[in-house]
Design a protein around this motif. Sequence first.
Motif, PDB file in Angstrom:
ATOM      1  N   ASP A 113      25.394  25.331 -13.806  1.00 25.85           N
ATOM      2  CA  ASP A 113      24.089  25.023 -13.211  1.00 25.85           C
ATOM      3  C   ASP A 113      24.004  23.520 -12.935  1.00 25.85           C
ATOM      4  N   ASN A 114      23.235  23.140 -11.921  1.00 21.77           N
ATOM      5  CA  ASN A 114      22.938  21.728 -11.607  1.00 21.77           C
ATOM      6  C   ASN A 114      24.197  20.897 -11.336  1.00 21.77           C
ATOM      7  N   LYS A 145      21.686  20.712  -8.024  1.00 21.10           N
ATOM      8  CA  LYS A 145      20.881  19.846  -8.886  1.00 21.10           C
ATOM      9  C   LYS A 145      19.436  19.896  -8.406  1.00 21.10           C
TER      10      LYS A 145
END
Length: 235
Positions: A113-114, A145
């Motif tokens: 994630d991100n 992000k």
Amino acid sequence: MVNQSIMGGSVGDFFDQVSEQYDQSIEKAIPPYREMFQAILGYCFWDRAQSLSILELGCGTGNLSLYIREIFPKAQLTLVDLSGEMLEHAAQKLGSGHITLVNQGFMSLDFADNTFDLVVSSMALHHLLDSEKPELYTRIYRWLKPNGLFRCGDETLAVPAEAHALNLSQWESWARQCGATQADIDLWSEHAEKYDHYAPLASHFQWLAQSGFQEIECYWRKLMWTVFGGRKPAS
Ligand SMILES: C[S@@+](CC[C@H](N)C(=O)[O-])C[C@H]1O[C@@H](n2cnc3c(N)ncnc32)[C@H](O)[C@@H]1O
């Protein structure tokens, strides 16, 4: 009529087999090919000097990837493609440095994630079934992000059906004017029949919104080629 062995396998096999001829054929067959690239990156409002982390889905022979490098020279690029042969051409064009190549299908990708500031794609996501697209958009959203951008150039399905039929016939005469031969037209028409799944822009907007994207917008369109995207909110 196209050599049927080219159309016999998976979409990855198809692109493996056409990788040598891809660049010279696609430029004639898709008249707004380069203009679409400009729209994909032209609506990414990032400072060019930033060291961005960029994911490209379905990089093919690396034509958009090269342009990304021109616009964002400090970017770290992650290039994904199902076809090892197409990816090999991309690797040759781009050389080494700030680049990671991933020979995998979209639906089996697994990034943290991100991870990315920007996720881009050109003429690749329509190879997924419509039932897979919302899931991929949700994953792209997670991989971005906060404040990250998704920009996609792809074929979409005009509505009503007559509008799509008109787009197809206008495409054919435009491509011929740009030097596409009957063999080019047949190759890409038969490819589309077998491997492509165009969805209306309204469906893409709905799937993007369901995934959490904001600032969902269509930035550019010529016949079926459409550039659209959204932003993952800051928090
Ligand atoms: C029409 S080409 C576009 C290549 C390049 N983006 C361009 O604009 O020239 C589509 C590319 O997407 C790749 N592709 C299609 N389906 C895919 C999938 N499910 N996962 C990963 N790559 C895929 C193909 O192998 C091919 O290289």
